[in-house]
Design an enzyme around this catalytic site. Sequence first.
Site, mmCIF file in Angstrom:
data_model
loop_
_atom_site.group_PDB
_atom_site.id
_atom_site.type_symbol
_atom_site.label_atom_id
_atom_site.label_comp_id
_atom_site.label_asym_id
_atom_site.label_seq_id
_atom_site.Cartn_x
_atom_site.Cartn_y
_atom_site.Cartn_z
ATOM 1 N N ASP A 187 -61.985 -18.765 -14.783
ATOM 2 C CA ASP A 187 -63.273 -19.379 -15.074
ATOM 3 C C ASP A 187 -63.107 -20.617 -15.963
ATOM 4 O OD1 ASP A 187 -65.972 -19.834 -15.404
ATOM 5 O OD2 ASP A 187 -66.224 -18.271 -16.930
ATOM 6 N N ASP A 234 -67.402 -26.026 -12.812
ATOM 7 C CA ASP A 234 -67.319 -24.627 -13.217
ATOM 8 C C ASP A 234 -66.865 -23.725 -12.074
ATOM 9 O OD1 ASP A 234 -67.492 -22.178 -14.429
ATOM 10 O OD2 ASP A 234 -69.674 -22.116 -14.476
#
Length: 501
Positions: A74, A273
């Site tokens: 992430d 992201d």
Amino acid sequence: MHFSFGVVVAAFVSSCLASPGYLRLDVHRSSSSERLIRRSDDVDATLNQNTNKLEYLINITVGTPPQNLAVTLDTGSSDLWVPASSSSLCKKGKCDEGSFDSSKSSTYTVVEQGGFNITYAAVGDSDAGDWATDTITVGGSAQIKQQQIGVASSLVDQHGVMGVGYDTNEAANDEPNGVYQSVMDNMVSDNIIARKAYSLYLNDLRSTQGAIIFGGVDTTKYTGDLVALPLQAGQTGNVSEFYVTLTGVSYTDHTGKTTQLSPDGYAQAVLLDSGTSQTYLDDDTFAAIANGFGAVNDGQGDFLVPCDFTNVNGTVNYAFGGDGGPTVSVPVSQVIGGKAFSSENFDDASGGCALGFGPPIDGIAILGDTFLRSAYAVYDIDNNVAALAQAAENQTSTSSIEVISSGTTLPGATFTASATGTQLGGAAATSSPAVPTVSLSGTTMILAGTPTFNLGVSQVTSYSPSTITKTATSSGGAVSGAAPTAALLGMGLVAGIHMAM
Ligand SMILES: *[C@@H]1O[C@H](CO)[C@@H](O)[C@H](O)[C@H]1NC(C)=O
Ligand SMILES: *[C@@H]1O[C@H](CO)[C@@H](O)[C@H](O)[C@H]1NC(C)=O
Ligand SMILES: *[C@@H]1O[C@H](CO)[C@@H](O)[C@H](O)[C@H]1NC(C)=O
Ligand SMILES: *[C@@H]1O[C@H](CO)[C@@H](O)[C@H](O)[C@H]1NC(C)=O
Ligand SMILES: *[C@@H]1O[C@H](CO)[C@@H](O)[C@H](O)[C@H]1NC(C)=O
């Protein structure tokens, strides 16, 4: 072995000490219900959980002897945490990518009992437990001792997470002990890599394997120029996340005609992201895309188009950084997925699939996996830079990896773009883009509107000119893209697709 560990031996070091190299790991996919963007505690998120979204994971080990598990990679958060085997979720067998049993590790040390709690953007999405340290390995090779990790016993997400963002975005940053040495900090201090920088290649939607290279750039994984972009300040006013400046969005159809979708003078700060599945743009640009495909809002957090649109030949193009900046073109086939009303549920081949776009989340524009799969992205935390290029899909060679050394240059990258962008601001958090909502018309469910893009004749004819009406064949849990619209299926209503031309 599925990883490679590159070490460059410095010619001038007679003591045979290796100088930092790179660490390459395969990234594999799985589907899950997560949307990972750490949110500040004062934001009241109003998100629907989506299921059926892809997630990208890497293999790690934790403890002595090493316990194997895979964690979601992430770029939008900064902590490494793992699910505790003792959690009720793992005990139910839901931790399908592994869990960690601290009682079986001789090197496990609790740092703060009950101190760990990370909250992501989706409503109710927080994972909590203890702060601890233990030995970890990343990609099976590089061993890091006394790495601080979260061990979550109160779980919402069934996979752990390795956040590879800024230390200032760590979940502990508002606590007395403050920020700690992240995995990447320790990779640098252990001389595994020279700089806190990595490149990420998610690869084609239909491919199962991508790669992350800590401390390296693979020049075979992109085409055209790799162009560095200065990172933009986030909502705190400091650079602590990967915001770059998006300066144009357009659509190129199968005839080669390009239509600009963003307004003149567009300069939007957007978050890169990998922990977010879809792409969330400002209302107007999003509405231009959604209406371009004739998408309809299903009221559950997805915007639906006929699944057959994966065959449309067209690209959504993103220009960054103004003059001299890179452009990344995303094929339509890469952004449509996640069947919501599908052939599994109805007795015909037609169905609704999620278009991989949405309006802003908490007032933030996010380029998630439906963008990142088509990009090669290098993240340089030490220099507040992200470099982007068009990804070369399905490249498997690992022979052209160049080490990112200390300093400011990035292998292969040019520094030609400098435009700055502005944040959307809070008002956009309550956005309401002009996209029609999925509707019921008698016994017919309208799953698509009228596309404003030229999508090509062959896609359109199967839905035109008349309404296609089919009877539902199952009544329970049939809507996989979201919580079932009970009123729809429970009442045995009839679904169909109508596309006016
Ligand atoms: C990750 O770990 C799993 C389970 O241990 C293994 O089957 C898989 O091959 C590993 N993948 C990579 C890329 O190392
Ligand atoms: C973690 O924090 C969230 C948000 O503040 C809260 O709702 C949740 O109850 C906390 N979890 C635990 C186990 O303390
Ligand atoms: C990449 O490989 C997958 C299968 O693994 C294939 O479906 C896809 O079409 C390929 N993409 C490109 C751009 O060649
Ligand atoms: C932003 O950075 C400055 C300089 O490092 C620091 O003094 C300030 O506290 C930071 N602000 C926030 C909100 O983190
Ligand atoms: C899309 O492009 C492929 C490859 O060029 C071609 O085979 C296919 O017929 C095209 N489809 C449409 C609908 O134009």
